[in-house]
Design an enzyme around this catalytic site. Structure first.
Site, PDB file in Angstrom:
ATOM      1  CG  HIS A 180      -7.418  17.490  31.027  1.00 35.04           C
ATOM      2  ND1 HIS A 180      -7.971  16.517  31.829  1.00 35.04           N
ATOM      3  CD2 HIS A 180      -7.667  18.686  31.285  1.00 35.04           C
ATOM      4  CE1 HIS A 180      -8.682  17.236  32.682  1.00 35.04           C
ATOM      5  NE2 HIS A 180      -8.653  18.518  32.393  1.00 35.04           N
ATOM      6  CG  ASP A 234      -6.424  26.538  30.174  1.00 42.25           C
ATOM      7  OD1 ASP A 234      -7.335  27.198  30.254  1.00 42.25           O
ATOM      8  OD2 ASP A 234      -5.975  25.855  30.933  1.00 42.25           O
TER       9      ASP A 234
END
Ligand code: ACO
Length: 436
Positions: free
Chosen positions: A313, A371
């Site tokens: 991320h 996710d």
């Protein structure tokens, strides 16, 4: 913004005079150097493609501490919100800054519930798409098409108009996503029902048919509601910044949100949940847990072009707090549906275990993001992979519209207009055809 006692000084090696810039403090998080006068004072721009070190706006909505793995909506930790609130509480909070009391909640829920229908004309618009169109292509079109309706609320300088646009968007997104799904299945659209919760109503619009009603399963409803909560806002990510930039020209709110939907579609952003589940399915089909080691070698090989989807991320350099909550929900849903031995879940747990011990991931601070597990939950609920990003868009709509509203409420806001470092040709003459 609070001015800090500290100032930043920029000096140059060629002897040009140094310049001083004010530094502002946020309530928490890194300070910012205000370089707005840099160009005026030095004739230079800053260079920061990908916004690695640039705060593009001032905001009071969401705070992320990527090193700690902390996410706050309006100051409240996501871990507390996820267990104590439903998605509409979160929408109220994100839009208004505080959690609703009992009466405010009742009013807000009623307002949203009574705006879920879409104009019948949208059905005809939808019918123009191929049945196999990607739901995000359809959703980008449908949300953009909303800008052709609602002529009663297009004055973006009017806070009441902005509020009604926000309610309409939050209320109508589930209807549009479910319509896109039904259309892909060749099934009739199911109209919203006002006696169900926001999430229960969405599930019914997705899975009921005129021949058979859908009974909302409470565990599934709570799980999907949690997915919505965890995706509701995430400060200045790519799609939110797109909505702000698009909205900064003063465009119609539905047009600005459709730009956000388009941006979210990409596999490096919202499309990662779809890509992650595809990755797990492919790996399962090609040997499953036994082949995890081999797969990880490919992931670590820069020439292979393979990434471990659902990992890494831009901001979190620690466990994404949403991934922890999602993993918990994943276990709950699989147990409630009798899918405890789901091979994809086992595969995901094994990938995570290996990655968290592997120096490649440890050194680069790559952890599971939201996710990584959300796809497994959605698949268990019966949501097709191609619809995952549309579900994300549905949830993120409140964040987009709240950030858009925050920008427009700021009396100092300006149209967004980045500058560039030009490295192309300098002026030259157009050669004649026979000399090209
Ligand atoms: N698998 C393997 N290696 C990775 C991964 C991954 N998933 N993510 C990052 N890396 C490596 C990069 O190759 C790079 O290595 P290097 O320093 O040796 O060159 C290093 O880690 C840093 O990665 P960057 O791509 O430079 O980091 P950036 O902040 O630009 O990217 C991103 C973040 C796009 C999310 C990236 O981690 C990624 O592609 N992840 C997979 C896709 C994904 O899950 N996206 C969802 C994001 S969350 C969301 O939108 C809800």
């Amino acid at each position: 913004m609070n001015l800090s006692d500290k100032k930043a000084t920029l000096s140059f090696s060629d002897g040009s005079p140094s310049v001083e810039f004010p530094v502002y403090k946020g309530t928490v998080g890194p300070d910012v150097v205000d370089i707005r006068k840099l160009y005026g004072q030095t004739g230079m721009f800053t260079f920061d493609p990908g916004f690695m070190s640039t705060a593009a706006c001032e905001s009071g909505i969401t705070y992320i501490d990527g090193d700690k793995g902390e996410l706050l909506y309006r100051g409240f930790p996501i871990e507390q919100l996820a267990v104590n609130c439903d998605f509409l509480d979160i929408c109220y909070l994100i839009l208004n800054g505080e959690l609703p009391n009992g009466e405010q909640k009742k009013d807000f829920d009623t307002q949203v519930t009574h705006h879920t229908l879409v104009n019948e004309q949208l059905h005809f618009f939808l019918r123009g798409f191929r049945r196999d169109a990607h739901p995000m292509a359809v959703l980008t079109g449908l949300v953009g098409a909303l800008s052709a309706f609602y002529h009663d609320s297009t004055d973006i300088t009017n806070p009441e108009h902005r509020h009604i646009s926000a309610i309409r968007l939050i209320a109508k997104m589930p209807t549009l996503v479910a319509m896109a799904y039904k259309y892909s299945q060749g099934q009739p659209f199911i109209y919203p029902r006002n006696d169900l919760s926001y999430t229960g109503n969405f599930l019914r619009m997705m899975f009921a048919t005129p021949c058979e009603d859908y009974k909302v399963n409470e565990v599934v409803e709570r799980a999907l509601d949690r997915i919505f909560i965890l995706h509701a806002d995430h400060e200045q990510n790519a799609s939110t910044s797109t909505v702000r930039l698009c909205g900064s020209s003063g465009t119609n709110p539905f047009a600005a949100i459709s730009a956000g939907v388009a941006c979210l579609w990409g596999p490096a952003h919202g499309g990662a949940n779809e890509a992650c589940l595809q990755m797990l399915e492919e790996l399962q089909a090609n040997g499953g847990v036994a082949k995890v080691g081999e797969f990880m070698e490919k992931v670590k090989d820069k020439n292979s072009g393979v990434r471990l989807m659902g990992f890494g991320h831009r901001v979190y350099k620690n466990y994404d707090p949403r991934a922890k909550l999602m993993q918990e929900t994943c276990k709950e849903v699989l147990a409630a549906l009798g899918l405890e031995n789901d091979p994809l879940f086992k595969l995901a747990m094994e990938l995570e275990r290996i990655a968290l011990e592997d120096p490649y991931f440890v050194q680069r601070k790559l952890y599971p993001n939201v996710d990584f597990y959300s796809g497994i939950v959605q698949r268990a609920i019966g949501i097709p992979t191609s619809l995952f990003t549309a579900i994300f868009a549905l949830a993120r709509t409140v964040g987009w519209i709240a950030q858009w509203n925050e920008m427009l409420s700021d009396p100092d806001y300006k149209i967004g207009r980045p500058r560039q470092l030009f490295t192309g040709h300098v002026t030259r003459d157009v050669p004649e055809m026979n000399k090209r």
